[in-house]
Design a protein around this motif. Structure first.
Motif, PDB file in Angstrom:
ATOM      1  N   THR A 105     -14.971 -22.905 -24.016  1.00 54.67           N
ATOM      2  CA  THR A 105     -14.492 -24.176 -23.459  1.00 54.67           C
ATOM      3  C   THR A 105     -13.077 -24.534 -23.925  1.00 54.67           C
ATOM      4  O   THR A 105     -12.300 -25.087 -23.152  1.00 54.67           O
ATOM      5  CB  THR A 105     -15.459 -25.333 -23.799  1.00 54.67           C
ATOM      6  OG1 THR A 105     -15.629 -25.370 -25.218  1.00 54.67           O
ATOM      7  CG2 THR A 105     -16.809 -25.160 -23.122  1.00 54.67           C
ATOM      8  N   LYS A 106     -12.734 -24.179 -25.190  1.00 57.50           N
ATOM      9  CA  LYS A 106     -11.391 -24.558 -25.674  1.00 57.50           C
ATOM     10  C   LYS A 106     -10.358 -23.473 -25.422  1.00 57.50           C
ATOM     11  O   LYS A 106      -9.264 -23.740 -24.936  1.00 57.50           O
ATOM     12  CB  LYS A 106     -11.445 -24.846 -27.178  1.00 57.50           C
ATOM     13  CG  LYS A 106     -11.901 -26.241 -27.502  1.00 57.50           C
ATOM     14  CD  LYS A 106     -11.298 -26.681 -28.825  1.00 57.50           C
ATOM     15  CE  LYS A 106     -11.910 -27.990 -29.276  1.00 57.50           C
ATOM     16  NZ  LYS A 106     -12.380 -27.942 -30.647  1.00 57.50           N
ATOM     17  N   GLU A 107     -10.697 -22.236 -25.808  1.00 56.87           N
ATOM     18  CA  GLU A 107      -9.709 -21.155 -25.696  1.00 56.87           C
ATOM     19  C   GLU A 107      -9.556 -20.691 -24.249  1.00 56.87           C
ATOM     20  O   GLU A 107      -8.459 -20.493 -23.764  1.00 56.87           O
ATOM     21  CB  GLU A 107     -10.142 -19.946 -26.552  1.00 56.87           C
ATOM     22  CG  GLU A 107     -10.247 -20.239 -28.029  1.00 56.87           C
ATOM     23  CD  GLU A 107      -8.894 -20.522 -28.658  1.00 56.87           C
ATOM     24  OE1 GLU A 107      -7.897 -19.950 -28.192  1.00 56.87           O
ATOM     25  OE2 GLU A 107      -8.853 -21.331 -29.599  1.00 56.87           O
ATOM     26  N   LYS A 142     -10.917 -22.311 -21.709  1.00 56.97           N
ATOM     27  CA  LYS A 142     -10.844 -23.536 -20.907  1.00 56.97           C
ATOM     28  C   LYS A 142     -11.835 -23.560 -19.727  1.00 56.97           C
ATOM     29  O   LYS A 142     -11.537 -24.056 -18.649  1.00 56.97           O
ATOM     30  CB  LYS A 142      -9.415 -23.769 -20.403  1.00 56.97           C
ATOM     31  CG  LYS A 142      -8.414 -23.875 -21.555  1.00 56.97           C
ATOM     32  CD  LYS A 142      -7.124 -24.498 -21.111  1.00 56.97           C
ATOM     33  CE  LYS A 142      -6.160 -24.815 -22.217  1.00 56.97           C
ATOM     34  NZ  LYS A 142      -6.333 -24.226 -23.519  1.00 56.97           N
ATOM     35  N   LYS A 184     -14.900 -25.071 -17.808  1.00 53.33           N
ATOM     36  CA  LYS A 184     -15.466 -26.425 -17.799  1.00 53.33           C
ATOM     37  C   LYS A 184     -16.910 -26.346 -18.286  1.00 53.33           C
ATOM     38  O   LYS A 184     -17.708 -25.573 -17.724  1.00 53.33           O
ATOM     39  CB  LYS A 184     -15.446 -26.974 -16.376  1.00 53.33           C
ATOM     40  CG  LYS A 184     -14.058 -27.293 -15.891  1.00 53.33           C
ATOM     41  CD  LYS A 184     -14.170 -28.218 -14.691  1.00 53.33           C
ATOM     42  CE  LYS A 184     -12.787 -28.542 -14.178  1.00 53.33           C
ATOM     43  NZ  LYS A 184     -12.615 -28.220 -12.775  1.00 53.33           N
ATOM     44  N   LYS A 240     -20.300 -33.013 -25.050  1.00 54.93           N
ATOM     45  CA  LYS A 240     -19.479 -33.129 -23.832  1.00 54.93           C
ATOM     46  C   LYS A 240     -20.096 -34.142 -22.856  1.00 54.93           C
ATOM     47  O   LYS A 240     -19.708 -34.198 -21.689  1.00 54.93           O
ATOM     48  CB  LYS A 240     -19.369 -31.762 -23.125  1.00 54.93           C
ATOM     49  CG  LYS A 240     -18.851 -30.658 -23.992  1.00 54.93           C
ATOM     50  CD  LYS A 240     -17.359 -30.766 -24.200  1.00 54.93           C
ATOM     51  CE  LYS A 240     -16.886 -29.664 -25.123  1.00 54.93           C
ATOM     52  NZ  LYS A 240     -15.503 -29.832 -25.549  1.00 54.93           N
ATOM     53  N   SER A 283     -12.586 -17.527 -16.065  1.00 53.29           N
ATOM     54  CA  SER A 283     -11.444 -18.354 -16.471  1.00 53.29           C
ATOM     55  C   SER A 283     -10.588 -18.694 -15.251  1.00 53.29           C
ATOM     56  O   SER A 283      -9.895 -19.704 -15.226  1.00 53.29           O
ATOM     57  CB  SER A 283     -10.599 -17.636 -17.526  1.00 53.29           C
ATOM     58  OG  SER A 283      -9.797 -16.653 -16.914  1.00 53.29           O
TER      59      SER A 283
END
Ligand code: ALA
Length: 645
Positions: free
Chosen positions: A125-127, A129, A131, A163, A285
């Motif tokens: 989710t962070k690296e 990205k 959803k 989340k 991604s």
């Protein structure tokens, strides 16, 4: 390149992430969390006959999952070249490939679920990205004598709660049950049984041989939001094959080992074995369900000018791209096209690629461009490929040439034979032998022509086997190498195998070299280069040396070193085997010598070997030679077994 995302505006605003970026991010993420980054192992497994090819990141690591300490520590990560020949028939849709890179991270008795699942969630989710609302997960709902994984359910619930995503757990157990039930809004964690959420190299718990490690797993799926196709089941669910969901990661909690009586025991340590397809994570991604839009394939398709609107041409092109990329990697790892074993698989992939490319692309310049697109995509990542570029180009072009020389004639023969409305296994075998049509190609052509093949696989196999048995007696015999399993008896015989090779050298002379090896829990077989039959006296002497060394209860010691160091130490290796830059070496007796002092006064035997072995030779027990015979001119085969236990 036109993509299947139909909005041109979307393409302008959105930068596609490249697989190299995803690979780099993954390795950095786990390096920051204390992992040592390993290079990819070869596609040809070492000392492992469970599969012909390395098909997952954990395969070269089995001894460490079973408890042997890894010299690089308890936390490892890498991107592993993987090839799954069994998926070849699936290739052609937007998500299946035979070759892929598997991103992997491992804990050998170190961290556990509470770290693994949150790290994976953070990475995705962070690296990358992704959803979080597009992520769905599955967990193990339990099986015969195997507990459900309730811990993972709780961890996932908490992660989605961060989340603010409503998260319900639903037990669906089997694919059938899941497609009957379907999914309701809010349901995000799905419990399946052994068919879907248990992982081992052999698959289901019932299929695992004694000594094999395995465990429950938790998979992450990406939801592309495409409509459900009822061809694949009544209702959609994460494991549905309609294409809406794509599995992008699998955390195996490997804490069990199969026992000889068919039950399970806990391993000495709790392991995490994570694997995620690099190309699949990249596709997610980019929120694009077509894996063939990932950079490496994009470069290949630019070389070929693919028409994205012609579905049939697209399917063929995907097969060509997948098969050529796989062949590039396999050839770089030393597997050349031939009619046997691994070589046959490479031949099959290349001949399929040649067949599918035939109609549209008579000019071969495209082939060179496509191969070069693969090589340039991996520049700086897999040095082997660049170094072998000339050989790769020559081998693939040569195979295409050879096949096209007989292809037209073979097709004529095929059409002649199907004029009667059927094709027999003998026809299929003749097409293979005279025109080089792999069985799968004939099958494919027959299916396209509407000819039914019931039971033909077995028929062809029988014909093929007959042929192989005949040619085996005429040529140097080789057999499938390695260990059948990692059971205690097989491990004991494996160490006896090292003693036997050394004893043969002592009795027959140092020119004795290993040419092949195969070990099951019943017996060992060793092929070695030697001219002449062994006398009974020589056999007795060899047997006595092995048993004396067993009685001496010598330590069996594993060391890691560069290939050059091991070569300088004269470590035994199998003729023609290709070894990675860093190798594992086993010595029987302490290996006190170094490259500077290569005497090995105390070591009885030193071999390039990945294990597993017993800790001391006394554990082997009495050993006996069962048979010694010729395999071909200059190659002998010796069989041995354990006297008891
Ligand atoms: N070994 C696991 C797999 O291949 C991670 O899916």
């Amino acid at each position: 390149m036109v993509t299947r995302c139909n909005s041109a505006r979307f393409i302008l605003l959105f930068r596609y992430m490249e697989s190299a970026e995803v690979r780099k991010k993954f390795l950095e993420f786990f390096k920051e969390r204390g992992h040592t980054i390993l290079p990819s192992a070869s596609l040809v497994p070492e000392n492992d006959s469970t599969t012909l090819f390395t098909g997952s990141g954990m395969q070269p690591l089995v001894p460490y999952l079973l408890g042997q300490p890894h010299p690089a520590g308890k936390r490892l990560a890498n991107s592993q070249k993987s090839f799954r020949a069994e998926d070849i028939d699936e290739v052609g849709d937007n998500r299946h490939t035979t070759f892929f890179e598997m991103l992997g991270n491992w804990s050998f008795g170190d961290y556990w679920k509470q770290e693994q699942l949150p790290w994976l969630f953070e990475f995705l989710t962070k690296e990358i990205k992704l959803k979080p609302e597009n992520l769905y997960v599955t967990v193990f709902s339990g099986g015969k004598d195997l507990a459900a994984d309730n811990e993972s359910i709780e961890i996932w619930k908490k992660l989605f709660a961060t989340k603010k995503i409503p998260t319900e757990y639903i037990e669906v157990n089997t694919e059938h049950e899941a497609s009957e039930k379907g999914m309701q809004p809010g349901q995000r964690i799905f419990g399946y049984g052994v068919e879907k959420n248990w992982w081992s190299r052999a698959g289901l718990p019932s299929k695992m041989p004694a000594g094999e490690p395995g465990g429950p797993d938790s998979e992450v799926f990406y939801d592309f939001g495409t409509p459900h196709d009822t061809k694949f089941g009544k209702k959609c669910h994460p494991n549905c094959d309609c294409g809406r969901f794509l599995e992008i990661g699998n955390s195996v909690f490997m804490e069990y080992k199969k026992k000889a009586d068919g039950t399970f025991e806990k391993l000495k340590q709790r392991n995490v074995d994570f694997g995620g397809g690099l190309e699949r994570i990249t596709a997610a991604s980019n929120n694009d369900p077509d894996i063939f839009h990932v950079d490496v394939f994009k470069k290949m398709s630019e070389a070929l000018a693919v028409d994205p609107n012609d579905e049939e041409a697209l399917r063929k092109d995907r097969i060509i791209f997948d098969h050529i990329r796989a062949a590039v990697f396999l050839i770089a790892d030393g597997v050349l096209p031939s009619n046997k074993g691994r070589g046959y698989v490479v031949r099959k992939t290349l001949r399929r690629a040649a067949l599918f490319s035939r109609a549209a692309k008579t000019d071969r310049a495209w082939l060179k461009k496509v191969i070069q697109a693969v090589i340039s995509s991996y520049r700086g990542v897999y040095g082997d490929i660049e170094a072998a570029a000339d050989n790769i180009l020559k081998t693939i072009s040569g195979e295409f040439e050879k096949f096209s020389a007989t292809l037209d004639e073979g097709l004529k023969e095929f059409h002649k034979r199907i004029a009667s409305g059927k094709i027999t296994s003998k026809d299929a075998f003749d097409l293979y032998q005279s025109y080089g049509f792999p069985w799968e190609v004939t099958k494919e052509l027959a299916q396209a022509a509407g000819i039914l093949l019931i039971g033909m696989d077995a028929g062809f196999e029988t014909e093929f086997q007959k042929h192989q048995d005949i040619s085996r007696t005429a040529s140097a015999g080789t057999f499938k190498g390695g260990l059948a399993d990692h059971s205690e008896r097989t491990t004991r015989l494996h160490t006896a195998h090292h003693l036997l090779l050394r004893a043969l050298q002592i009795v027959l002379g140092p020119e004795v070299k290993q040419r092949g090896s195969n070990i099951t829990s019943e017996r060992l077989r060793l092929d070695f280069a030697y001219d002449g039959k062994m006398t009974d006296e020589q056999k007795k002497k060899v047997e006595k040396i092995v048993n004396d060394k067993i009685k001496e209860n010598m330590p069996v010691i594993r060391s890691e070193m560069s290939r050059e160091e091991a070569e300088k130490l004269n470590a035994e290796h199998e003729f023609g085997q290709k070894y990675p830059d860093r190798v594992s070496v086993y010595s029987i007796g302490p290996m006190s010598a170094t490259v500077q002092n290569p005497e090995f006064a105390e070591a009885f035997s030193i071999e390039f070997c990945g294990g597993p072995h017993v800790a001391r030779t006394g554990e082997i027990g009495p050993f006996k030679i069962v048979k010694e015979e010729a395999v071909s001119a200059g190659v002998r085969r010796i069989r041995g077994t354990l006297d008891q236990g």
